[in-house]
Design a protein around this motif. Structure first.
Motif, PDB file in Angstrom:
ATOM      1  N   VAL A 191       0.746  -1.299  -0.052  1.00 49.71           N
ATOM      2  CA  VAL A 191       0.124   0.015  -0.068  1.00 49.71           C
ATOM      3  C   VAL A 191       0.816   1.250  -0.048  1.00 49.71           C
ATOM      4  O   VAL A 191       1.614   1.511   0.882  1.00 49.71           O
ATOM      5  N   LEU A 192       0.592   2.063  -0.932  1.00 48.30           N
ATOM      6  CA  LEU A 192       1.405   3.375  -1.236  1.00 48.30           C
ATOM      7  C   LEU A 192       0.494   4.644  -0.710  1.00 48.30           C
ATOM      8  O   LEU A 192      -0.629   4.763  -1.321  1.00 48.30           O
ATOM      9  N   GLU A 193       0.819   5.165   0.190  1.00 43.65           N
ATOM     10  CA  GLU A 193      -0.249   6.251   1.094  1.00 43.65           C
ATOM     11  C   GLU A 193      -0.315   7.583  -0.081  1.00 43.65           C
ATOM     12  O   GLU A 193      -1.413   7.934  -0.037  1.00 43.65           O
ATOM     13  N   LYS A 194       0.734   7.920  -0.734  1.00 43.02           N
ATOM     14  CA  LYS A 194       0.719   8.942  -1.481  1.00 43.02           C
ATOM     15  C   LYS A 194       1.809   8.723  -2.544  1.00 43.02           C
ATOM     16  O   LYS A 194       2.735   8.303  -2.438  1.00 43.02           O
ATOM     17  N   GLY A 198       8.963  10.932   0.235  1.00 44.85           N
ATOM     18  CA  GLY A 198       8.487  10.899   1.573  1.00 44.85           C
ATOM     19  C   GLY A 198       7.242  10.223   2.088  1.00 44.85           C
ATOM     20  O   GLY A 198       7.268   9.789   3.139  1.00 44.85           O
ATOM     21  N   ALA A 199       6.574   9.910   0.955  1.00 47.75           N
ATOM     22  CA  ALA A 199       5.333   8.838   1.225  1.00 47.75           C
ATOM     23  C   ALA A 199       5.907   7.544   1.551  1.00 47.75           C
ATOM     24  O   ALA A 199       7.053   7.220   1.438  1.00 47.75           O
ATOM     25  N   LEU A 200       4.948   7.107   2.663  1.00 48.88           N
ATOM     26  CA  LEU A 200       5.289   5.532   3.047  1.00 48.88           C
ATOM     27  C   LEU A 200       4.627   4.495   2.047  1.00 48.88           C
ATOM     28  O   LEU A 200       3.401   4.753   1.658  1.00 48.88           O
ATOM     29  N   ARG A 201       5.384   3.531   1.806  1.00 53.05           N
ATOM     30  CA  ARG A 201       4.755   2.150   1.305  1.00 53.05           C
ATOM     31  C   ARG A 201       4.959   1.084   2.177  1.00 53.05           C
ATOM     32  O   ARG A 201       6.239   0.705   2.521  1.00 53.05           O
ATOM     33  N   THR A 202       4.110   0.446   2.482  1.00 51.71           N
ATOM     34  CA  THR A 202       4.053  -0.557   3.486  1.00 51.71           C
ATOM     35  C   THR A 202       3.604  -2.084   2.793  1.00 51.71           C
ATOM     36  O   THR A 202       2.349  -1.986   1.983  1.00 51.71           O
ATOM     37  N   CYS A 203       4.454  -2.983   2.660  1.00 50.17           N
ATOM     38  CA  CYS A 203       4.278  -4.451   2.196  1.00 50.17           C
ATOM     39  C   CYS A 203       3.981  -5.445   3.436  1.00 50.17           C
ATOM     40  O   CYS A 203       4.646  -5.312   4.291  1.00 50.17           O
ATOM     41  N   ILE A 220       7.155  -4.891   5.954  1.00 51.55           N
ATOM     42  CA  ILE A 220       8.109  -3.942   5.303  1.00 51.55           C
ATOM     43  C   ILE A 220       7.693  -2.640   5.195  1.00 51.55           C
ATOM     44  O   ILE A 220       6.868  -2.629   4.247  1.00 51.55           O
ATOM     45  N   THR A 221       8.244  -1.528   5.410  1.00 53.26           N
ATOM     46  CA  THR A 221       7.852  -0.107   5.499  1.00 53.26           C
ATOM     47  C   THR A 221       8.923   0.540   4.743  1.00 53.26           C
ATOM     48  O   THR A 221      10.020   0.372   5.170  1.00 53.26           O
ATOM     49  N   GLU A 222       8.519   1.202   3.728  1.00 54.41           N
ATOM     50  CA  GLU A 222       9.416   1.810   2.688  1.00 54.41           C
ATOM     51  C   GLU A 222       9.142   3.585   2.672  1.00 54.41           C
ATOM     52  O   GLU A 222       7.946   3.629   2.766  1.00 54.41           O
TER      53      GLU A 222
END
Length: 312
Positions: A191-194, A198-203, A220-222
């Motif tokens: 899930v990509l928040e924006k 600088g936005a977070l993408r969490t798998c 895993i948070t990117e």
């Protein structure tokens, strides 16, 4: 079989193995040993030396091998390690036990040492490990190796279409490569928040088929460091908690989208990870294969999603 179980050398080898291998496991929990040659090489060698020093050793080597395998398997039960890692560890440890055993037998053949069944003497080979393990742990500066794994695949869709399908994935469900069918963590969604720097993408991940109920599960948070639709999605890994794999770390995940042919896209996936496992020549090929098969699974799912959405 009953004769083997009643054999004193078999019983003594079990006691020695539990103490030697158990010491290694305790040292791991206490942070006194690294996942290195000291643990995977020196410890089994000195165990083999202790077994070879026994005065009567009719079934001793078998007792050590069986007990070692059982002890390593018990690490799997609470989710501290996976099936693949345990099999790899067994393949490294058992030959070193045999090496120590053979060395001692050769030395005894030339009457340089005498056999004994005294536990106080048989424990002596453990001393080098007790000294070397914490010494290496506290003096070794470079504990991690940084490795990059790259996978490429051409999709018969435009770079923008591929980008839109991979930036966020509601459900990953595709043909699983071999290692994911065992116990590698299986990504379930990202899930990509924006769509901005600088936005977070969490798998999110779940455990493999042979895993315990929650083994391998986690996230895993990117954080996005570079993003441009149809061209690049670059992220630094800022947090990960894949249960049971403390020896692996993750640093960066990158997707490059390159136009090729008539409206097609070459997708390049790069994962940068860290590992503290040594010897590297033994562990690195399997590590890379595991990461590569994670890539393949994501690509298989991407192909399915693109076909579902665009009908090609």
């Amino acid at each position: 079989m009953n004769a083997i179980l009643k054999d004193k050398s078999f019983q003594l080898s079990i006691i020695l193995t539990i103490i030697f291998i158990g010491t290694g496991i305790v040292f791991l929990f206490l942070g006194l040993v690294d996942y290195s040659w000291i643990l995977f090489g020196l410890l089994p060698v000195v165990l083999g030396i202790a077994i070879g020093t026994m005065k009567i050793r009719k079934y001793a080597l078998w007792g050590t091998i069986i007990t070692t395998i059982l002890l390593l398997i018990t690490i799997y039960i609470p989710g501290l390690s996976g099936v693949i890692c345990i099999v790899m560890a067994i393949g490294l440890v058992i030959p070193f036990i045999f090496l120590g055993y053979v060395i001692t037998i050769l030395v005894k053949r030339y009457n340089l040492i005498k056999g004994t069944n005294k536990l106080s003497v048989l424990f002596l080979p453990l001393i080098p490990f007790l000294i070397a393990a914490p010494t290496e742990h506290f003096l070794k500066k470079e504990k991690e190796t940084i490795i990059e794994v790259k996978t490429e695949k051409i999709f018969n869709y435009s770079p923008n279409q591929v980008y839109d399908a991979i930036k966020s994935v509601d459900t990953l469900d595709a043909e699983k490569p071999f290692l994911l069918k065992l116990d590698l963590p299986i990504p379930t969604k990202c899930v990509l928040e924006k769509e901005e720097v600088g936005a977070l993408r969490t798998c999110y991940f779940k455990g493999g088929r042979l895993s315990n109920a929650d083994f391998g599960a986690g996230t895993i948070t990117e954080r996005v460091t570079e993003i441009e639709r149809g061209k690049v999605l670059k992220m630094d890994v800022i947090d990960y908690n894949l249960i049971g794999r403390k020896w692996l770390g993750f640093k960066q995940a990158i997707y490059y989208f390159e136009p090729v042919g008539n409206g097609s896209c070459k997708l390049i996936r790069i994962t940068t990870y860290t590992s503290v496992l040594t010897p590297r020549f033994y562990w690195e090929p399997m590590e890379k294969l595991g990461v590569k098969q994670e890539h393949d699974y994501v690509f298989n799912n991407l192909e399915k999603d693109l076909k579902t959405k665009y009908g090609k």
